[in-house]
Design a protein around this motif. Structure first.
Motif, PDB file in Angstrom:
ATOM      1  N   GLU A  17      -5.499 -14.351   2.190  1.00  0.00           N
ATOM      2  CA  GLU A  17      -4.250 -15.106   3.589  1.00  0.00           C
ATOM      3  C   GLU A  17      -3.536 -13.621   4.391  1.00  0.00           C
ATOM      4  O   GLU A  17      -2.968 -14.329   5.162  1.00  0.00           O
ATOM      5  CB  GLU A  17      -4.101 -15.225   1.828  1.00  0.00           C
ATOM      6  CG  GLU A  17      -4.254 -16.579   1.491  1.00  0.00           C
ATOM      7  CD  GLU A  17      -5.482 -16.535   0.503  1.00  0.00           C
ATOM      8  OE1 GLU A  17      -6.029 -17.111   0.175  1.00  0.00           O
ATOM      9  OE2 GLU A  17      -5.830 -15.653   0.567  1.00  0.00           O
ATOM     10  N   CYS A  44      -5.698 -14.079   7.583  1.00  0.00           N
ATOM     11  CA  CYS A  44      -5.482 -15.143   8.538  1.00  0.00           C
ATOM     12  C   CYS A  44      -3.840 -15.092   8.867  1.00  0.00           C
ATOM     13  O   CYS A  44      -4.050 -15.703   9.705  1.00  0.00           O
ATOM     14  CB  CYS A  44      -6.297 -16.417   7.581  1.00  0.00           C
ATOM     15  SG  CYS A  44      -7.846 -16.349   8.043  1.00  0.00           S
ATOM     16  N   TYR A  56      -2.134 -20.335   5.377  1.00  0.00           N
ATOM     17  CA  TYR A  56      -3.468 -20.002   5.242  1.00  0.00           C
ATOM     18  C   TYR A  56      -3.980 -20.375   4.167  1.00  0.00           C
ATOM     19  O   TYR A  56      -3.061 -18.733   2.998  1.00  0.00           O
ATOM     20  CB  TYR A  56      -4.497 -19.349   6.036  1.00  0.00           C
ATOM     21  CG  TYR A  56      -4.673 -19.916   7.141  1.00  0.00           C
ATOM     22  CD1 TYR A  56      -5.336 -20.750   8.108  1.00  0.00           C
ATOM     23  CD2 TYR A  56      -3.497 -18.991   8.088  1.00  0.00           C
ATOM     24  CE1 TYR A  56      -5.466 -21.082   9.059  1.00  0.00           C
ATOM     25  CE2 TYR A  56      -3.597 -19.311   9.809  1.00  0.00           C
ATOM     26  CZ  TYR A  56      -4.767 -20.217  10.600  1.00  0.00           C
ATOM     27  OH  TYR A  56      -4.843 -20.612  10.877  1.00  0.00           O
ATOM     28  N   THR A 103     -10.113 -20.232   4.827  1.00  0.00           N
ATOM     29  CA  THR A 103      -9.364 -20.427   5.062  1.00  0.00           C
ATOM     30  C   THR A 103      -8.821 -21.818   5.878  1.00  0.00           C
ATOM     31  O   THR A 103      -9.360 -22.315   6.871  1.00  0.00           O
ATOM     32  CB  THR A 103      -8.198 -19.398   5.054  1.00  0.00           C
ATOM     33  OG1 THR A 103      -7.868 -18.810   6.153  1.00  0.00           O
ATOM     34  CG2 THR A 103      -8.791 -18.372   3.999  1.00  0.00           C
ATOM     35  N   ASN A 133      -5.154 -23.781   7.296  1.00  0.00           N
ATOM     36  CA  ASN A 133      -4.140 -24.041   7.213  1.00  0.00           C
ATOM     37  C   ASN A 133      -3.571 -25.645   7.583  1.00  0.00           C
ATOM     38  O   ASN A 133      -3.696 -26.169   8.827  1.00  0.00           O
ATOM     39  CB  ASN A 133      -3.200 -23.641   8.929  1.00  0.00           C
ATOM     40  CG  ASN A 133      -1.424 -23.167   8.819  1.00  0.00           C
ATOM     41  OD1 ASN A 133      -0.342 -24.138   8.788  1.00  0.00           O
ATOM     42  ND2 ASN A 133      -1.074 -21.960   9.024  1.00  0.00           N
ATOM     43  N   CYS A 149      -9.546 -20.456   9.142  1.00  0.00           N
ATOM     44  CA  CYS A 149     -10.045 -18.891   9.538  1.00  0.00           C
ATOM     45  C   CYS A 149     -11.237 -18.677   8.756  1.00  0.00           C
ATOM     46  O   CYS A 149     -11.277 -18.918   6.993  1.00  0.00           O
ATOM     47  CB  CYS A 149      -8.330 -18.407   9.286  1.00  0.00           C
ATOM     48  SG  CYS A 149      -8.636 -16.665   9.360  1.00  0.00           S
ATOM     49  N   TYR A 207     -10.505 -18.549  13.801  1.00  0.00           N
ATOM     50  CA  TYR A 207     -10.359 -18.962  14.030  1.00  0.00           C
ATOM     51  C   TYR A 207     -10.298 -20.909  15.110  1.00  0.00           C
ATOM     52  O   TYR A 207     -11.089 -20.800  15.814  1.00  0.00           O
ATOM     53  CB  TYR A 207      -8.179 -19.141  14.678  1.00  0.00           C
ATOM     54  CG  TYR A 207      -7.938 -18.681  13.879  1.00  0.00           C
ATOM     55  CD1 TYR A 207      -7.386 -18.630  12.328  1.00  0.00           C
ATOM     56  CD2 TYR A 207      -7.635 -16.918  14.389  1.00  0.00           C
ATOM     57  CE1 TYR A 207      -6.312 -17.925  11.697  1.00  0.00           C
ATOM     58  CE2 TYR A 207      -6.609 -16.257  13.209  1.00  0.00           C
ATOM     59  CZ  TYR A 207      -6.163 -16.594  12.374  1.00  0.00           C
ATOM     60  OH  TYR A 207      -5.390 -15.132  12.043  1.00  0.00           O
TER      61      TYR A 207
END
Length: 149
Positions: free
Chosen positions: A37, A40, A44, A61, A63, A70, A111
């Motif tokens: 987290e 990223c 996230y 991860t 979002n 990510c 990403y």
């Protein structure tokens, strides 16, 4: 399916070649106790992960606000710069992002927009490479491969 495997195989070979080519690149600073987290960014949350042998973990991860995934590969113990990678690929859209280099703590972030799409992702630390295909596809079962060499 064959095209996807070919793309991933080419990516894995490119990662090894690029890792060697970037041997003189400046290493990222060590970030002990970092999290995916933190790597990223805000918003996230970890949705999946895979061990990179005993050397660390590669994290996927997501979002929910942006619809982006990510990937970050984080070493268990930061130390001397070593070849590392993080990558993510969306087969439906052919969107791809990667980060390869010599790092002391983590590789990434990488990403892609992944909302409502299956994703392929992975990473490496030294000679240990992890590749996850067909990930986060509701009822479909993902496929994981770890190679050393």
């Amino acid at each position: 399916m064959t095209a996807k495997r070919s793309i991933l195989s080419v990516a894995a070979v490119a990662a090894l070649g690029l890792g060697t080519a970037t041997a003189l690149a400046a290493p990222a600073s060590a970030a002990p106790n970092t999290t995916p987290e933190k790597v990223c960014g805000s918003g996230y949350k970890t949705v999946n992960s895979a061990a990179v042998g005993s050397r660390g973990t590669v994290y996927l991860t997501y979002n929910a606000t942006t619809g982006k995934n990510c990937v970050a590969t984080i070493r268990s113990t930061p130390g001397t710069a070593t070849d590392m990678s993080a990558w993510i690929y969306v087969p439906d859209t052919e969107d791809y992002d990667e980060d390869y280099g010599r790092y002391t703590s983590y590789a990434g972030p990488t990403y892609v927009y992944g909302k409502a799409h299956c994703v392929d992702w992975g990473g490496s630390i030294g000679n240990v490479n992890v590749q996850i295909t067909g990930s986060n596809c509701a009822t479909l079962k993902e496929h994981r491969v770890t190679t050393t060499g």
